[in-house]
Design an enzyme around this catalytic site. Structure first.
Site, short mmCIF file in Angstrom:
data_model
loop_
_atom_site.label_atom_id
_atom_site.label_comp_id
_atom_site.label_asym_id
_atom_site.label_seq_id
_atom_site.Cartn_x
_atom_site.Cartn_y
_atom_site.Cartn_z
N GLY A 51 0.83 -1.21 0.00
CA GLY A 51 0.00 0.00 0.00
C GLY A 51 0.86 1.26 0.00
N HIS A 83 -4.04 -15.63 -10.36
CA HIS A 83 -2.78 -15.07 -9.87
C HIS A 83 -2.29 -16.06 -8.82
CE1 HIS A 83 0.29 -12.35 -8.55
NE2 HIS A 83 -0.26 -12.14 -7.37
P1 NAP Z 1 1.66 -5.78 5.03
O1 NAP Z 1 2.92 -5.01 4.85
O2 NAP Z 1 1.57 -6.72 6.17
O3 NAP Z 1 0.45 -4.75 5.10
C1 NAP Z 1 -0.84 -5.18 5.17
C2 NAP Z 1 -1.70 -4.10 5.79
O4 NAP Z 1 -2.99 -4.67 5.95
C3 NAP Z 1 -1.24 -3.69 7.18
O5 NAP Z 1 -0.36 -2.60 7.13
C4 NAP Z 1 -2.53 -3.37 7.89
O6 NAP Z 1 -2.84 -2.02 7.68
C5 NAP Z 1 -3.58 -4.15 7.12
N1 NAP Z 1 -4.10 -5.24 7.96
C6 NAP Z 1 -3.43 -6.31 8.46
N2 NAP Z 1 -4.25 -7.07 9.19
C7 NAP Z 1 -5.45 -6.47 9.14
C8 NAP Z 1 -6.72 -6.75 9.72
N3 NAP Z 1 -6.90 -7.85 10.47
N4 NAP Z 1 -7.75 -5.90 9.47
C9 NAP Z 1 -7.57 -4.81 8.69
N5 NAP Z 1 -6.40 -4.49 8.14
C10 NAP Z 1 -5.36 -5.30 8.36
O7 NAP Z 1 1.34 -6.60 3.68
P2 NAP Z 1 1.77 -6.27 2.19
O8 NAP Z 1 3.05 -6.94 1.88
O9 NAP Z 1 1.60 -4.82 1.97
O10 NAP Z 1 0.62 -7.06 1.37
C11 NAP Z 1 -0.72 -6.62 1.40
C12 NAP Z 1 -1.60 -7.58 0.61
O11 NAP Z 1 -1.29 -7.49 -0.78
C13 NAP Z 1 -1.38 -9.06 0.97
O12 NAP Z 1 -2.61 -9.75 0.96
C14 NAP Z 1 -0.47 -9.55 -0.14
O13 NAP Z 1 -0.54 -10.95 -0.30
C15 NAP Z 1 -1.08 -8.79 -1.29
N6 NAP Z 1 -0.28 -8.68 -2.50
C16 NAP Z 1 -0.93 -8.80 -3.68
C17 NAP Z 1 -0.24 -8.69 -4.89
C18 NAP Z 1 -0.98 -8.83 -6.19
O14 NAP Z 1 -0.36 -8.87 -7.24
N7 NAP Z 1 -2.30 -8.89 -6.15
C19 NAP Z 1 1.14 -8.44 -4.88
C20 NAP Z 1 1.77 -8.28 -3.63
C21 NAP Z 1 1.06 -8.40 -2.44
P3 NAP Z 1 -3.46 -1.07 8.82
O15 NAP Z 1 -3.44 -1.75 10.13
O16 NAP Z 1 -2.58 0.08 8.80
O17 NAP Z 1 -4.82 -0.74 8.35
#
Ligand code: NAP
Length: 314
Positions: free
Chosen positions: A13, A177
């Site tokens: 994000g 994906h």
């Molecule tokens: P991250 O660094 O752990 O960040 C995830 C964010 O989600 C946290 O900062 C938190 O934000 C929020 N979160 C975590 N648990 C939560 C809960 N129980 N309720 C509400 N919010 C919650 O993870 P990331 O590496 O950024 O990855 C984020 C997502 O993107 C993952 O699901 C990952 O697998 C996915 N992803 C997808 C792609 C794609 O191509 N589609 C590529 C890469 C990653 P807050 O607490 O600040 O709200």
């Protein structure tokens, strides 16, 4: 135009928000997080302001944990969720993440009913379906990032293999994906010449390259803990295509209603024409028998997983 990023304290994000801040069409950016991360996103927004000053970029960046601030967003990115750890599959995080996506999508529909939702959270094809059903939005307005990133990865590998500029490689990965992704090798071209007609020197091991694309995300996660720049730029590609009404054909996870191989009621990566209103058209495809079978098996796999997840939300 206004773009909001839910899950902006996370690695994907935050990186996506930074890329979006650089887009000329984005004049307002909202970094949204839960209350406990609000200090962090305030820090991110201040840091981004400094970077944008260095770039002479005028933008308003708001950090917030209040949904009202999402009002009138043109696009809302949802990247909140539990990420995959090393050795975890995308499917393992499906049920906990579905609850998060369902709740955020309902809130987006309430606070910013005319926006487009771009889902990033994994497993993204299933989460896109959850977001579509929970928001109640038209299917042209809810889609997911996944195979666009996989397509970029394949493009990169082919460019490196042939030592040719990446812009000369036209290729596409569709389907899931995840392990059931389907590289469209039959329609891959280099400089407009189909791969099968290209002067191959026998060194291209396509099967191995496809395996590398499937494992590319895990490979990065094993080394640095997460992917971030790749997804961030892929997100920015999709959003700038929308905001500039570019009508590019990108591969996003979209709800299918029989447009490709009669597959229905599932979200899968397919080529779509994207513009200011979101998905303008799902592009019909010709595939060879292997690709068709792989696409149908991706559809079966994702549909089964989606049904399980939707039952868990009842
Ligand atoms: P991250 O660094 O752990 O960040 C995830 C964010 O989600 C946290 O900062 C938190 O934000 C929020 N979160 C975590 N648990 C939560 C809960 N129980 N309720 C509400 N919010 C919650 O993870 P990331 O590496 O950024 O990855 C984020 C997502 O993107 C993952 O699901 C990952 O697998 C996915 N992803 C997808 C792609 C794609 O191509 N589609 C590529 C890469 C990653 P807050 O607490 O600040 O709200």
């Amino acid at each position: 135009m206004k773009v909001s990023v839910i899950g902006a304290s996370g690695r994907v994000g935050r990186a996506a928000a930074f890329c979006l801040a650089e887009e000329n069409m984005v004049s307002k950016l909202v970094l949204f997080s839960r209350k406990e991360s609000v200090e962090k996103i305030e820090g991110e927004s201040l840091d981004m302001y400094d970077a944008m000053a260095a770039k002479d970029q005028r933008i308003s960046i708001l950090s917030s944990c209040v949904m009202d601030n999402l009002e009138d967003s043109d696009v809302v990115v949802i990247a909140a969720g539990i990420p995959r750890q090393a050795g975890m599959s995308r499917s393992e995080i499906a049920i906990p993440n579905a609850k998060i996506i369902a709740e955020y999508s309902r809130m987006v529909a309430e606070h910013s009913p005319n926006s487009i939702i771009l889902v990033v959270t994994n497993p993204v094809d299933v989460m896109t379906y959850v977001a579509l059903k929970s928001s109640g939005f038209d299917r042209s307005k809810v889609f997911g990032l996944g195979n666009h990133l996989d397509s970029l990865r394949l493009r990169n590998m082919l460019a490196k293999h042939f030592n040719i500029h990446v812009s000369e490689i036209h290729t596409r990965v569709i389907g899931e994906h995840g392990d059931h992704m389907v590289p469209l090798v039959s329609s891959t071209s280099i400089g407009g010449i189909l791969l099968k007609n290209y002067a191959l020197d026998g060194t291209l091991d396509m099967e191995n390259m496809v395996k590398k694309v499937i494992n590319a995300g895990s490979y990065v996660i094993n080394k640095k803990g997460s992917t971030e720049f790749g997804p961030a730029y892929a997100i920015a590609n999709i959003i700038s295509t929308i905001l500039n009404d570019e009508k590019k054909i990108l591969t996003v996870s979209a709800y299918l209603d029989g447009e490709i191989k009669d597959v229905k009621d599932v979200c899968l990566g397919v080529p779509v024409k994207l513009g200011i209103n979101g998905i303008e058209r799902i592009i019909p495809l010709k595939m060879n028998d292997n690709e068709t079978n792989a696409f149908l098996s991706a559809a079966e796999f994702v549909k089964k997983r989606t049904d399980e997840v939707m039952r868990s939300l009842e």
